[in-house]
Design an enzyme around this catalytic site. Structure first.
Site, short mmCIF file in Angstrom:
data_model
loop_
_atom_site.label_atom_id
_atom_site.label_comp_id
_atom_site.label_asym_id
_atom_site.label_seq_id
_atom_site.Cartn_x
_atom_site.Cartn_y
_atom_site.Cartn_z
N GLU A 1 -0.07 -3.52 4.68
CA GLU A 1 -1.71 -2.42 4.88
C GLU A 1 -1.03 -1.53 5.97
OE1 GLU A 1 -3.67 -0.66 3.90
OE2 GLU A 1 -3.77 -1.26 1.62
N ASP A 2 -1.24 -0.45 6.10
CA ASP A 2 -1.69 0.27 7.46
C ASP A 2 -3.51 0.84 7.93
OD1 ASP A 2 -2.14 2.06 5.39
OD2 ASP A 2 -1.51 3.87 7.37
N LYS B 1 -10.85 -1.40 -1.95
CA LYS B 1 -10.63 -2.06 -0.96
C LYS B 1 -11.87 -1.88 0.04
CE LYS B 1 -5.51 -1.26 -1.05
NZ LYS B 1 -4.61 -0.15 -0.71
N LYS C 1 -8.67 6.49 6.14
CA LYS C 1 -7.28 6.22 5.31
C LYS C 1 -7.96 4.96 5.25
CE LYS C 1 -3.94 7.54 9.32
NZ LYS C 1 -3.28 7.56 10.09
N ASP D 1 0.74 -0.92 -0.04
CA ASP D 1 0.61 0.01 0.33
C ASP D 1 0.68 1.07 -0.12
OD1 ASP D 1 -2.43 2.01 0.45
OD2 ASP D 1 -1.71 2.22 2.92
N LEU D 2 0.60 2.67 -0.09
CA LEU D 2 1.05 3.53 -0.60
C LEU D 2 1.50 3.95 0.93
CD1 LEU D 2 3.39 4.79 -2.24
CD2 LEU D 2 1.17 6.28 -3.40
N ASP D 3 -0.21 5.29 1.08
CA ASP D 3 -0.22 5.85 2.14
C ASP D 3 -0.47 5.27 2.89
OD1 ASP D 3 -0.39 8.42 -0.03
OD2 ASP D 3 -2.80 7.41 -0.49
N SER E 1 -2.31 0.26 -4.18
CA SER E 1 -2.83 1.84 -3.82
C SER E 1 -4.62 1.98 -4.35
CB SER E 1 -1.59 2.58 -4.11
OG SER E 1 -2.63 3.89 -3.96
N ALA E 2 -4.77 2.59 -3.43
CA ALA E 2 -6.27 2.98 -4.10
C ALA E 2 -6.16 4.51 -4.57
CB ALA E 2 -7.45 3.65 -2.64
N THR F 1 1.57 9.93 3.59
CA THR F 1 0.42 11.50 2.89
C THR F 1 -0.94 11.74 3.72
OG1 THR F 1 -0.29 9.56 1.97
CG2 THR F 1 1.00 11.33 0.24
#
Ligand code: BG6
Ligand code: MG
Length: 218
Positions: A179-180, A155, A55, A19-21, A124-125, A27
């Protein structure tokens, strides 16, 4: 490859999907500032604790949650306009982003995976993922990039991660997702992947392992 690189039961991992953010880059604060600015324009306050609910959630769904928080109603066209406005502000913030926004251990861990021959994908979304990767200078560390421009189901639907595994030519059972967000942990599980969560079990139940940052993987 070292067997214990991921410290996960269930056999060898051949691919890692990120995942990115909140996993690779910080971010969340920019998303928050942009949503807060929109809320202020609409006449209500948007607090940091309310932001937790956004999130991992798509842009449109985030707007709907924001409107719920402020007990505000909008029609379809108004929602499209408000989401675009928020995104323009968010993109302004992103233009100031540089390598210092990378979260601890992110670059080092991606480089290590590359050196160990583990394939990597972004899952990522965010529709802004290409811009973020460019600002961070880490695009070259991924074998595949699947982002919000390439998926139709948000997701916790597993689409983004299944597309990531497919792009790596790997079966989901040999992939691990980092993932966060709860929606992301659920998406990885639904896709038949193992998952390492950045956070605590009470907020992110269902992961195979918990870490506080990618530094713990080094
Ligand atoms: C996710 C973030 O990665 O991307 C969410 O956690 C965000 O907060 C979503 O809403 C969509 O991002 P964007 O950049 O397409 O608005
Ligand atoms: Mg996230």
């Amino acid at each position: 490859m070292k067997e214990d690189l991921f410290s996960l039961p269930g056999g060898k991992i051949q691919g890692a999907i990120f995942d990115l953010d909140g996993v690779l880059v910080d971010t969340a604060k920019y998303h928050y500032l942009a949503w807060k600015r929109l809320a202020r324009e609409l006449g209500f306050d948007f607090r940091e604790e309310d932001n937790e609910r956004l999130k991992g959630v798509s842009r449109m769904r985030s707007l709907e949650i924001l409107l719920e928080t402020g007990r505000c109603k909008m029609n379809g066209a108004e929602k499209t306009e408000a989401a675009a406005k928020k995104n323009n502000w968010y993109v302004e913030y992103l233009r100031t982003l540089d390598e210092s926004a990378l979260l601890p251990g992110a670059r080092e861990f991606l480089e290590r995976l590359k050196a160990e021959g583990i394939k990597t994908a972004l899952g990522s979304a965010s529709k802004n993922a290409p811009l973020i990767l460019e600002r961070l200078g880490i695009g070259g560390l991924f074998n595949a990039v699947i982002d919000g421009n390439r998926v139709s189901r948000a997701k916790p639907d597993p689409e983004v991660f299944l597309k990531g595994a497919e792009a790596l030519h790997l079966a989901p059972r040999v992939c691990v997702v980092f993932e966060d967000a709860l929606a992301g942990v659920e998406a990885a599980r639904a896709g038949g992947m193992r998952v390492i969560a950045l956070g605590k079990p009470d907020l992110l139940p269902g992961a195979d392992r918990y870490i506080s940052s990618l530094k713990d993987m080094l």
